[in-house]
Design a protein around this motif. Structure first.
Motif, PDB file in Angstrom:
ATOM      1  N   GLU A 173     133.151  34.701  28.861  1.00  0.00           N
ATOM      2  CA  GLU A 173     131.944  35.468  29.174  1.00  0.00           C
ATOM      3  C   GLU A 173     131.741  36.557  28.121  1.00  0.00           C
ATOM      4  O   GLU A 173     132.698  37.259  27.764  1.00  0.00           O
ATOM      5  CB  GLU A 173     132.064  36.138  30.558  1.00  0.00           C
ATOM      6  N   ARG A 199     129.220  39.904  26.812  1.00  0.00           N
ATOM      7  CA  ARG A 199     128.151  40.877  27.078  1.00  0.00           C
ATOM      8  C   ARG A 199     127.664  41.414  25.729  1.00  0.00           C
ATOM      9  O   ARG A 199     128.485  41.730  24.853  1.00  0.00           O
ATOM     10  CB  ARG A 199     128.664  42.043  27.919  1.00  0.00           C
ATOM     11  N   TYR A 201     125.002  44.318  24.073  1.00  0.00           N
ATOM     12  CA  TYR A 201     124.209  45.499  24.434  1.00  0.00           C
ATOM     13  C   TYR A 201     123.743  46.259  23.194  1.00  0.00           C
ATOM     14  O   TYR A 201     124.293  46.092  22.104  1.00  0.00           O
ATOM     15  CB  TYR A 201     125.014  46.445  25.351  1.00  0.00           C
ATOM     16  N   SER A 213     131.006  42.357  23.691  1.00  0.00           N
ATOM     17  CA  SER A 213     132.295  42.374  24.391  1.00  0.00           C
ATOM     18  C   SER A 213     132.553  40.984  24.939  1.00  0.00           C
ATOM     19  O   SER A 213     131.620  40.336  25.421  1.00  0.00           O
ATOM     20  CB  SER A 213     132.261  43.338  25.583  1.00  0.00           C
ATOM     21  N   TYR A 220     135.171  38.833  27.683  1.00  0.00           N
ATOM     22  CA  TYR A 220     136.048  39.112  28.815  1.00  0.00           C
ATOM     23  C   TYR A 220     137.522  39.027  28.414  1.00  0.00           C
ATOM     24  O   TYR A 220     137.966  38.011  27.883  1.00  0.00           O
ATOM     25  CB  TYR A 220     135.744  38.133  29.954  1.00  0.00           C
ATOM     26  N   GLN A 221     138.227  40.108  28.700  1.00  0.00           N
ATOM     27  CA  GLN A 221     139.660  40.253  28.404  1.00  0.00           C
ATOM     28  C   GLN A 221     139.958  40.015  26.919  1.00  0.00           C
ATOM     29  O   GLN A 221     141.073  39.635  26.569  1.00  0.00           O
ATOM     30  CB  GLN A 221     140.487  39.304  29.278  1.00  0.00           C
ATOM     31  N   GLU A 279     133.010  49.573  26.139  1.00  0.00           N
ATOM     32  CA  GLU A 279     133.883  48.404  26.233  1.00  0.00           C
ATOM     33  C   GLU A 279     134.525  48.332  27.625  1.00  0.00           C
ATOM     34  O   GLU A 279     134.602  47.252  28.220  1.00  0.00           O
ATOM     35  CB  GLU A 279     134.949  48.460  25.129  1.00  0.00           C
ATOM     36  N   GLU A 292     133.246  49.556  30.361  1.00  0.00           N
ATOM     37  CA  GLU A 292     132.139  49.167  31.252  1.00  0.00           C
ATOM     38  C   GLU A 292     131.904  47.655  31.162  1.00  0.00           C
ATOM     39  O   GLU A 292     131.729  46.985  32.178  1.00  0.00           O
ATOM     40  CB  GLU A 292     130.890  49.941  30.812  1.00  0.00           C
ATOM     41  N   SER A 293     131.941  47.131  29.948  1.00  0.00           N
ATOM     42  CA  SER A 293     131.729  45.693  29.735  1.00  0.00           C
ATOM     43  C   SER A 293     132.785  44.873  30.476  1.00  0.00           C
ATOM     44  O   SER A 293     132.474  43.863  31.098  1.00  0.00           O
ATOM     45  CB  SER A 293     131.819  45.341  28.247  1.00  0.00           C
ATOM     46  N   GLN A 294     134.044  45.326  30.384  1.00  0.00           N
ATOM     47  CA  GLN A 294     135.113  44.549  31.014  1.00  0.00           C
ATOM     48  C   GLN A 294     134.943  44.494  32.530  1.00  0.00           C
ATOM     49  O   GLN A 294     135.226  43.465  33.151  1.00  0.00           O
ATOM     50  CB  GLN A 294     136.492  45.123  30.635  1.00  0.00           C
ATOM     51  N   ILE A 299     132.023  44.659  34.153  1.00  0.00           N
ATOM     52  CA  ILE A 299     130.885  43.756  34.383  1.00  0.00           C
ATOM     53  C   ILE A 299     131.312  42.297  34.191  1.00  0.00           C
ATOM     54  O   ILE A 299     131.014  41.427  35.018  1.00  0.00           O
ATOM     55  CB  ILE A 299     129.722  44.113  33.412  1.00  0.00           C
ATOM     56  N   LEU A 300     132.041  42.054  33.102  1.00  0.00           N
ATOM     57  CA  LEU A 300     132.427  40.664  32.789  1.00  0.00           C
ATOM     58  C   LEU A 300     133.442  40.114  33.780  1.00  0.00           C
ATOM     59  O   LEU A 300     133.442  38.921  34.081  1.00  0.00           O
ATOM     60  CB  LEU A 300     132.962  40.588  31.350  1.00  0.00           C
ATOM     61  N   GLU A 301     134.280  40.991  34.303  1.00  0.00           N
ATOM     62  CA  GLU A 301     135.248  40.538  35.308  1.00  0.00           C
ATOM     63  C   GLU A 301     134.516  40.052  36.558  1.00  0.00           C
ATOM     64  O   GLU A 301     134.861  39.020  37.131  1.00  0.00           O
ATOM     65  CB  GLU A 301     136.218  41.668  35.678  1.00  0.00           C
ATOM     66  N   ILE A 344     131.435  38.899  36.694  1.00  0.00           N
ATOM     67  CA  ILE A 344     130.767  37.635  36.356  1.00  0.00           C
ATOM     68  C   ILE A 344     131.783  36.490  36.343  1.00  0.00           C
ATOM     69  O   ILE A 344     131.528  35.411  36.872  1.00  0.00           O
ATOM     70  CB  ILE A 344     130.047  37.763  34.986  1.00  0.00           C
ATOM     71  N   HIS A 345     132.936  36.758  35.765  1.00  0.00           N
ATOM     72  CA  HIS A 345     133.999  35.747  35.687  1.00  0.00           C
ATOM     73  C   HIS A 345     134.422  35.314  37.098  1.00  0.00           C
ATOM     74  O   HIS A 345     134.494  34.117  37.395  1.00  0.00           O
ATOM     75  CB  HIS A 345     135.185  36.352  34.930  1.00  0.00           C
TER      76      HIS A 345
END
Lengths: 169, 47
Positions: free
Chosen positions: A35, A37, A39, A57, A59-60, B26, B28-30, B32-34, B36-37
């Motif tokens: 995933e 993001r 911005y 970004s 994910y992880q 970054e 904040e992104s993690q 949000i992405l968590e 979604i994941h």
């Protein structure tokens, strides 16, 4: 506030982008199930035009095998941003894992593949912070931006401050 | 000609603040992405 034409981006982009609820950023999922993001964050210090930091970004911070579709998606977003806004885009590569040089080169390569040189200028430079860490920053601007020279000069002058010796203050 | 700063000191302070802002984005992104994941995982589980 900036504008983006998501419908148009999705026509050019290999991956389908969706806005998050408040529409301040977009997300997409790669074929490797990672995933992302994307911005834009306003840089109020830049004076010539409205300037925005561009950020990606994943994910992880999962490692993504070479995926040209990710690169094309990112460049589609950037070029649409510059078509829809009379702004410039700034970026600064993440330094946490000390792979900032690699990121800067990779991003320039992506942009060279899909960003048209006749339409856009990408300038990159590196600046050293107080901890001695090298930070790669870049500017992307449309060549037909009415304030092109002011924008490019402001970026160059900004970088110049970091080249001065501390004793010069 | 406009410049973002008036001195090297200001430039260094800006760089520090910008990196901190980037770090928060970054984080904040993690988050949000968590979400979604996890939503994607849950969807897959029920198909």
């Amino acid at each position: 506030m900036y504008k983006l034409n998501l419908e148009k981006i999705n026509q050019d982009s290999p991956y389908n982008l969706e806005y998050l609820k408040n529409e301040d950023s977009m997300v997409f999922v790669s074929d490797n199930d990672v995933e992302f993001r994307v911005y834009f964050d306003r840089e109020y210090q830049f004076k010539s035009v409205e300037a925005y930091y561009f950020g990606i970004s994943n994910y992880q911070n999962k490692k993504t095998p070479r995926d040209p579709k990710v690169a094309k998606t990112i460049v589609s977003i950037l070029t649409n941003f510059l078509e829809e806004n009379e702004s410039c885009v700034l970026y600064m590569c993440e330094t946490g894992d000390k792979k900032q040089s690699l990121r800067a080169r990779l991003f320039s390569y992506w942009f060279s593949l899909w960003g048209n040189d006749e339409q856009y200028t990408l300038l990159r430079n590196s600046i050293i912070d107080e901890e001695g860490i090298e930070n790669h920053i870049g500017l992307i601007v449309r060549n037909d931006n009415p304030l092109y020279y002011e924008i490019v000069n402001e970026f160059a002058l900004t970088v110049k401050f970091f080249r001065e010796k501390p004793d010069d203050e | 000609m406009a410049a973002m700063f008036n001195s090297r000191k200001e430039a260094m302070a800006w760089l520090k603040a910008t990196k901190e802002r980037k770090r928060k984005l970054e984080e904040e992104s993690q988050i949000i992405l968590e979400k979604i994941h996890n939503d994607r995982l849950n969807k897959t589980a029920y198909v």
